[in-house]
Design a protein around this motif. Structure first.
Motif, PDB file in Angstrom:
ATOM      1  N   ARG A  71      -8.505  -0.196  -0.888  1.00  0.00           N
ATOM      2  CA  ARG A  71      -7.541   0.894  -0.809  1.00  0.00           C
ATOM      3  C   ARG A  71      -8.104   2.127  -1.523  1.00  0.00           C
ATOM      4  NH1 ARG A  71      -1.218   0.089  -2.641  1.00  0.00           N
ATOM      5  NH2 ARG A  71      -0.452   2.164  -2.081  1.00  0.00           N
ATOM      6  N   ALA A 111       0.426   0.319   6.348  1.00  0.00           N
ATOM      7  CA  ALA A 111       1.464  -0.102   5.413  1.00  0.00           C
ATOM      8  C   ALA A 111       2.844  -0.162   6.049  1.00  0.00           C
ATOM      9  CB  ALA A 111       1.498   0.838   4.209  1.00  0.00           C
ATOM     10  N   SER A 112       3.024   0.501   7.200  1.00  0.00           N
ATOM     11  CA  SER A 112       4.326   0.510   7.861  1.00  0.00           C
ATOM     12  C   SER A 112       4.162   0.282   9.357  1.00  0.00           C
ATOM     13  CB  SER A 112       5.040   1.850   7.632  1.00  0.00           C
ATOM     14  OG  SER A 112       6.209   1.940   8.432  1.00  0.00           O
ATOM     15  N   ARG A 124      -4.570   0.184   4.650  1.00  0.00           N
ATOM     16  CA  ARG A 124      -5.483  -0.688   3.905  1.00  0.00           C
ATOM     17  C   ARG A 124      -6.663  -1.038   4.810  1.00  0.00           C
ATOM     18  NH1 ARG A 124      -0.114  -4.269   3.133  1.00  0.00           N
ATOM     19  NH2 ARG A 124       0.938  -2.965   1.583  1.00  0.00           N
TER      20      ARG A 124
END
Length: 376
Positions: free
Chosen positions: A33, A77-78, A156
């Protein structure tokens, strides 16, 4: 023809690849990250600033290769947001757009959005995905690769691969460093792709610079830790886009704003005493322009102009001021998506005007003309 399957793994760290534009790269089990601030100071940053630093605006994977195909494994992440990647090979840009796994229906209220997001079975564990490029030209010639990472959301990164037999080595980068600090107007989430933010366009075009984007959406409050980071970084040109977050959050009075701006600039000057430094005030912000505040937008612009003139009077000939209105003014209001943030087209216009005002003839960052080669 389906894309060529890449079978040669390339380490994302401790190898030939760099996360250019990142201050830290954090190992997190099976993924990495990037962060745009030093994680060694993580416990000292305000949470809002740290959250913004996790978004990789301006960060790219840099390496040199003769690869014909590239693949990157990642996890968004979403699942409710799409993203874009730009692979730049010797200046040629190839954009890949990835749609949201579960796009939200239009017209939902805030509570309805939260309900959908909380109830979706994949919300807590977004699926791993791969973005791929092929047909890049396996000519045996080593070229510079820059893979610009999504600029608007947190992602990520698990693995990078190239086609079997391709060479991968560190990219030589002798370009001068262009450091830009600011708000969401510098993060540019609404830009069409990662290499089309206004700082990226300015860095990649006529100027030919290495970009470090320190735009922190909602978090541009003149934090001394950020001034310290800029002072400690390599920087040949520095831009400070200041004021809109201060206005929205009412962070300062006029008196404390003056002191904070001066302190921030002088802290940066500790590391870069003579580098050209440009202070940019807020761009046009529609309805906010006439809002009555102790420190309104016209007053913020006036304070910034006055402070830069004061520093110039004291002998700092390399500090400059530009009103944000010169980059995006009232006549451009139709290209504001929400009264504050420009659209993708608006950011393109800002970039073109910035290049002219900063790097054009008579601009504050006007560069020396290239030295002609000696005669044969």
């Amino acid at each position: 023809m389906p894309p060529k399957r890449c079978t040669q793994s390339v380490p994302l760290v401790d190898g030939p690849v760099r996360f250019d534009g990142a201050a830290s790269v954090q190992p997190c089990g099976d993924f990495w990250r990037p962060w745009r601030l030093d994680l060694g100071l993580k416990d000292l940053y305000h949470p809002q600033l740290l959250h913004a630093a996790a978004v990789a605006s301006g960060v790219r994977l840099a390496f040199a290769s003769d690869a014909d195909a590239v693949e990157l494994d990642y996890t968004h992440a979403s699942i409710f947001h799409g993203c874009a990647f730009d692979l730049v090979v010797d200046g040629r840009v190839i954009t890949k757009r990835v749609p949201a796994v579960a796009p939200l229906p239009p017209g939902l209220t805030g509570d309805e959005k939260r309900s959908v997001m909380e109830s979706h079975p994949c919300a807590a564990r977004p699926p791993r995905a791969t973005v791929a490029w092929s047909g890049l030209g396996a000519s045996g010639r080593t070229r510079r690769f820059e893979l610009w990472l999504p600029h608007a959301t947190v992602v990520r990164y698990h693995a990078l691969r190239v086609d079997a037999g391709a060479s991968v080595e560190p990219a030589v980068d002798e370009r001068r460093r262009f450091v830009v600090y600011g708000s969401s107007i510098t993060t540019c989430a609404e830009a069409s792709s990662p290499s089309r933010t206004w700082p990226a366009i300015a860095a990649n075009s006529t100027a030919g610079l290495h970009l470090v984007n320190l735009g922190f959406a909602g978090g541009c409050h003149l934090d001394p830790l950020v001034a310290r980071a800029i002072a400690g970084a390599r920087a040949d040109f520095v831009v400070l886009e200041l004021g809109i977050n201060v206005f929205d959050a009412k962070s300062f009075s006029e008196r404390s704003f003056e002191a904070a701006v001066l302190g921030f600039i002088l802290n940066v000057r500790d590391g870069h005493p003579t580098a050209p430094l440009l202070v940019v005030s807020p761009i046009w912000a529609a309805g906010r322009e006439t809002q009555k505040r102790a420190l309104g937008l016209p007053a913020i612009r006036a304070v910034l102009a006055k402070l830069v003139e004061k520093l110039r009077h004291r002998g700092d000939a390399n500090v400059h001021y530009r009103s944000g209105i010169d980059l995006f003014g009232e006549a451009d209001e139709a290209d504001l998506v929400d009264g504050v943030h420009p659209s993708a087209a608006g950011y393109e216009r800002i970039a073109a005007r910035f290049e002219r005002l900063a790097f054009g003839v008579g601009g504050c960052f006007e560069q020396e003309p290239p030295v002609p080669p000696p005669p044969d």
